[in-house]
Design a protein around this motif. Structure first.
Motif, mmCIF file in Angstrom:
data_model
loop_
_atom_site.group_PDB
_atom_site.id
_atom_site.type_symbol
_atom_site.label_atom_id
_atom_site.label_comp_id
_atom_site.label_asym_id
_atom_site.label_seq_id
_atom_site.Cartn_x
_atom_site.Cartn_y
_atom_site.Cartn_z
ATOM 1 N N ALA A 217 3.432 -9.528 7.082
ATOM 2 C CA ALA A 217 3.965 -8.700 5.995
ATOM 3 C C ALA A 217 4.686 -7.463 6.494
ATOM 4 O O ALA A 217 5.363 -6.783 5.715
ATOM 5 N N LEU A 218 4.560 -7.139 7.779
ATOM 6 C CA LEU A 218 5.118 -5.895 8.306
ATOM 7 C C LEU A 218 6.550 -6.090 8.781
ATOM 8 O O LEU A 218 6.821 -6.907 9.664
ATOM 9 N N ASP A 219 7.454 -5.328 8.225
ATOM 10 C CA ASP A 219 8.835 -5.277 8.714
ATOM 11 C C ASP A 219 9.030 -3.935 9.406
ATOM 12 O O ASP A 219 9.370 -2.935 8.765
ATOM 13 N N LEU A 220 8.813 -3.904 10.709
ATOM 14 C CA LEU A 220 8.893 -2.645 11.456
ATOM 15 C C LEU A 220 10.323 -2.250 11.805
ATOM 16 O O LEU A 220 10.540 -1.278 12.526
ATOM 17 N N ARG A 221 11.289 -2.990 11.274
ATOM 18 C CA ARG A 221 12.689 -2.529 11.344
ATOM 19 C C ARG A 221 12.970 -1.518 10.241
ATOM 20 O O ARG A 221 14.012 -0.857 10.255
ATOM 21 N N ARG A 222 12.051 -1.412 9.285
ATOM 22 C CA ARG A 222 12.195 -0.473 8.164
ATOM 23 C C ARG A 222 10.895 0.319 8.051
ATOM 24 O O ARG A 222 9.921 -0.162 7.469
ATOM 25 N N VAL A 223 10.895 1.513 8.610
ATOM 26 C CA VAL A 223 9.681 2.337 8.655
ATOM 27 C C VAL A 223 9.977 3.708 8.058
ATOM 28 O O VAL A 223 10.945 4.379 8.447
ATOM 29 N N GLY A 224 9.143 4.116 7.149
ATOM 30 C CA GLY A 224 9.204 5.462 6.592
ATOM 31 C C GLY A 224 7.876 6.166 6.799
ATOM 32 O O GLY A 224 6.868 5.540 7.144
ATOM 33 N N ALA A 225 7.871 7.469 6.592
ATOM 34 C CA ALA A 225 6.641 8.244 6.713
ATOM 35 C C ALA A 225 6.666 9.362 5.678
ATOM 36 O O ALA A 225 7.720 9.928 5.387
ATOM 37 N N TYR A 226 5.504 9.660 5.134
ATOM 38 C CA TYR A 226 5.381 10.786 4.204
ATOM 39 C C TYR A 226 4.050 11.462 4.459
ATOM 40 O O TYR A 226 3.089 10.845 4.937
ATOM 41 N N GLY A 227 3.998 12.752 4.184
ATOM 42 C CA GLY A 227 2.775 13.493 4.455
ATOM 43 C C GLY A 227 2.709 14.751 3.628
ATOM 44 O O GLY A 227 3.731 15.261 3.132
ATOM 45 N N HIS A 228 1.496 15.275 3.507
ATOM 46 C CA HIS A 228 1.256 16.470 2.716
ATOM 47 C C HIS A 228 0.784 17.611 3.598
ATOM 48 O O HIS A 228 -0.063 17.417 4.479
ATOM 49 N N SER A 229 1.355 18.801 3.405
ATOM 50 C CA SER A 229 0.938 20.009 4.109
ATOM 51 C C SER A 229 1.094 19.807 5.619
ATOM 52 O O SER A 229 2.198 19.543 6.086
ATOM 53 N N VAL B 228 -0.780 7.673 -4.631
ATOM 54 C CA VAL B 228 0.615 7.450 -4.228
ATOM 55 C C VAL B 228 0.718 6.209 -3.347
ATOM 56 O O VAL B 228 1.668 5.428 -3.470
ATOM 57 N N ALA B 229 -0.266 6.003 -2.459
ATOM 58 C CA ALA B 229 -0.239 4.823 -1.594
ATOM 59 C C ALA B 229 -0.268 3.536 -2.419
ATOM 60 O O ALA B 229 0.485 2.581 -2.149
ATOM 61 N N GLU B 230 -1.129 3.485 -3.428
ATOM 62 C CA GLU B 230 -1.186 2.285 -4.268
ATOM 63 C C GLU B 230 0.099 2.099 -5.066
ATOM 64 O O GLU B 230 0.564 0.964 -5.249
ATOM 65 N N GLU B 231 0.658 3.196 -5.541
ATOM 66 C CA GLU B 231 1.920 3.086 -6.274
ATOM 67 C C GLU B 231 3.001 2.471 -5.394
ATOM 68 O O GLU B 231 3.733 1.557 -5.809
ATOM 69 N N LEU B 232 3.124 2.940 -4.170
ATOM 70 C CA LEU B 232 4.133 2.407 -3.266
ATOM 71 C C LEU B 232 3.878 0.941 -2.946
ATOM 72 O O LEU B 232 4.810 0.116 -2.958
ATOM 73 N N ALA B 233 2.628 0.591 -2.668
ATOM 74 C CA ALA B 233 2.310 -0.804 -2.347
ATOM 75 C C ALA B 233 2.592 -1.719 -3.538
ATOM 76 O O ALA B 233 3.045 -2.863 -3.366
ATOM 77 N N SER B 234 2.348 -1.227 -4.747
ATOM 78 C CA SER B 234 2.597 -2.059 -5.928
ATOM 79 C C SER B 234 4.077 -2.344 -6.114
ATOM 80 O O SER B 234 4.452 -3.294 -6.812
ATOM 81 N N HIS B 235 4.929 -1.539 -5.486
ATOM 82 C CA HIS B 235 6.379 -1.745 -5.555
ATOM 83 C C HIS B 235 6.914 -2.438 -4.302
ATOM 84 O O HIS B 235 8.131 -2.465 -4.092
ATOM 85 N N GLY B 236 6.041 -2.988 -3.477
ATOM 86 C CA GLY B 236 6.497 -3.859 -2.406
ATOM 87 C C GLY B 236 6.459 -3.300 -1.007
ATOM 88 O O GLY B 236 7.022 -3.899 -0.093
ATOM 89 N N TYR B 237 5.789 -2.173 -0.777
ATOM 90 C CA TYR B 237 5.671 -1.599 0.561
ATOM 91 C C TYR B 237 4.292 -1.899 1.148
ATOM 92 O O TYR B 237 3.318 -2.081 0.415
ATOM 93 N N VAL B 238 4.226 -1.919 2.469
ATOM 94 C CA VAL B 238 2.948 -1.875 3.160
ATOM 95 C C VAL B 238 2.718 -0.422 3.540
ATOM 96 O O VAL B 238 3.554 0.183 4.234
ATOM 97 N N VAL B 239 1.623 0.160 3.071
ATOM 98 C CA VAL B 239 1.356 1.582 3.263
ATOM 99 C C VAL B 239 0.131 1.740 4.159
ATOM 100 O O VAL B 239 -0.926 1.166 3.878
ATOM 101 N N VAL B 240 0.277 2.532 5.215
ATOM 102 C CA VAL B 240 -0.807 2.760 6.168
ATOM 103 C C VAL B 240 -1.159 4.239 6.129
ATOM 104 O O VAL B 240 -0.356 5.087 6.528
ATOM 105 N N THR B 241 -2.349 4.553 5.633
ATOM 106 C CA THR B 241 -2.796 5.940 5.569
ATOM 107 C C THR B 241 -3.687 6.233 6.762
ATOM 108 O O THR B 241 -4.503 5.399 7.164
ATOM 109 N N ILE B 242 -3.541 7.414 7.343
ATOM 110 C CA ILE B 242 -4.162 7.757 8.626
ATOM 111 C C ILE B 242 -5.126 8.922 8.450
ATOM 112 O O ILE B 242 -4.777 9.942 7.844
ATOM 113 N N ASP B 243 -6.321 8.787 9.000
ATOM 114 C CA ASP B 243 -7.212 9.937 9.137
ATOM 115 C C ASP B 243 -7.038 10.527 10.527
ATOM 116 O O ASP B 243 -7.137 9.793 11.531
#
Length: 389
Positions: free
Chosen positions: A234-246, A147-162
């Motif tokens: 590349a980061l536009d921090l005026r537009r921030v979203g978040a998604y997560g599982h469980s 999902v992260a790669e899909e979003l980035a391929s459509h123009g987002y910067v995606v940051v996944t967190i451990d």
């Protein structure tokens, strides 16, 4: 494919019996290709929060993140593996034997799976919306690569967190690996669950702080490792979203409530309540479910994981009228369909390494040709609608 808040949509037939055939060489699993127009770069950031102690081992809190982004040029940059050798050595033992018993304990070359992202490639010029991803409890961030790669391929910067200490494994620079060391099971211990959620929310806010440094031209990496060219710009921090599982879904939902820097969030099957103190009690609702929120929130669920806690806590969220909350359901599916297991489990079944029953327990019987685009389309459509300004 999805149904909205309990309105039944079409389902798919249950898959046939699993194919049993002997394996002579370890299987290499494939990730689905992203569909966007952009080629991808990837890098990791080692972030250290000197202001916090790690609740699980008492040391300073340190995190690893992966940044996926549209790349300007990938010709001379290697494709990144999903799991390094060091991470895979721990993952293949912990996940298959303890954390996800549905997975085979042998027969898979976990280091051979390639992403579609190129390590260190220069970022494509132009500021882009930023999305944070929080994985489920015990899952590493790498199992959210598709999902992260899909979003980035459509123009987002995606940051996944451990979330260190409760992820199956976290590899730090130099090959140091920390395996899961949370002292108990947060699914059965109310105090551990609260600590886990609170720690994850603090992690999310800290990552946003560090990304602000990156956008300002500084290098937040604790080891001062070189950054890909143009990454900060590349980061536009005026537009921030978040998604997560469980547990990650609960994390980003509550972070949406607590941190106004986050504009919209997607909760993929995370409970919006705390664990009850006694088995016959109902758990206290998380503040977002108790008070509501005026930012957009998408609740993504499955028919296979729709239990009393989901019904109660998600319905409480929908009862608030001041916000923009929507509930969508994917049928013939279950909990880990929102992760890379949605595509991997059917491959394992086809290779004779997973039974139909175990596949159904992990992701449901839905065909990945249907589940993968269904999840991607929900996520892409939501963020395009709410972060397009």
């Amino acid at each position: 494919m999805f149904r909205r808040n309990g309105v039944l949509g079409p389902t798919l037939p249950v898959a046939g019996d699993d194919i049993a055939r002997a394996q002579t060489t370890p299987v290499t699993l494939r990730l689905p290709a992203p569909t966007g127009q952009h080629q991808l770069g990837v890098t990791t950031l080692h972030l250290v929060d000197e202001s916090r102690r790690d609740p699980w081992n008492g040391t300073v809190r340190e995190l690893m993140t992966t940044v996926f982004y549209p790349a300007a040029d990938v010709a001379d940059y290697p494709v990144a593996p999903q799991l390094t050798h060091a991470a895979a050595a721990v993952f293949s033992t912990l996940d298959a034997v303890h954390l996800h018993p549905e997975l085979p304990d042998s027969g898979v070359n976990w280091t051979a799976t390639q992403t579609h992202s190129h390590t260190g490639a220069p970022a494509l010029p132009g500021r882009r919306p930023v999305l944070l991803y929080s994985p489920g409890g015990a899952d590493p961030r790498t199992i959210g690569t598709g999902v992260a790669e899909e979003l980035a391929s459509h123009g987002y910067v995606v940051v996944t967190i451990d979330h260190t200490g409760e992820a199956s494994e976290v590899e730090f620079p130099g090959g140091r690996v920390r395996a899961i060391d949370i002292p108990g099971d947060p699914r059965t211990d109310p105090r551990l669950f609260r600590t886990m959620i609170d720690t994850r929310i603090a992690d999310t806010r800290f990552v946003l702080d560090e990304l602000a440094k990156l956008a300002a031209g500084r290098n937040p990496d604790a080891d001062a490792r070189p950054l890909p060219e143009n990454l900060g710009q590349a980061l536009d921090l005026r537009r921030v979203g978040a998604y997560g599982h469980s547990a990650g879904g609960a994390t980003v939902a509550e972070a949406l409530y607590e941190d106004r820097r986050i504009d919209a969030a997607i909760n993929m099957e995370g409970y919006l309540d705390y664990m009850p103190e006694e088995p016959d009690q109902e758990g206290e609702l998380l503040p977002i479910a108790k008070h509501g929120v005026d930012q957009p929130l998408l609740l993504l669920g499955t028919d296979g994981f729709r239990d009393a806690r989901i019904e109660r806590s998600w319905s409480a969220m929908l009862d608030h009228q001041q916000g923009c909350t929507r509930w969508e359901q994917l049928d013939n599916a279950t909990h880990w369909v929102f992760t890379d297991y949605s595509n991997m489990a059917p491959q394992l079944q086809d290779a004779g390494l997973m039974s139909a029953e175990d596949r159904a327990k992990l992701v449901g019987a839905i065909d990945p040709a249907d589940s993968v685009p269904a999840v991607r389309n929900q996520v892409l459509t939501f963020f395009a609608e709410h972060l397009s300004r």
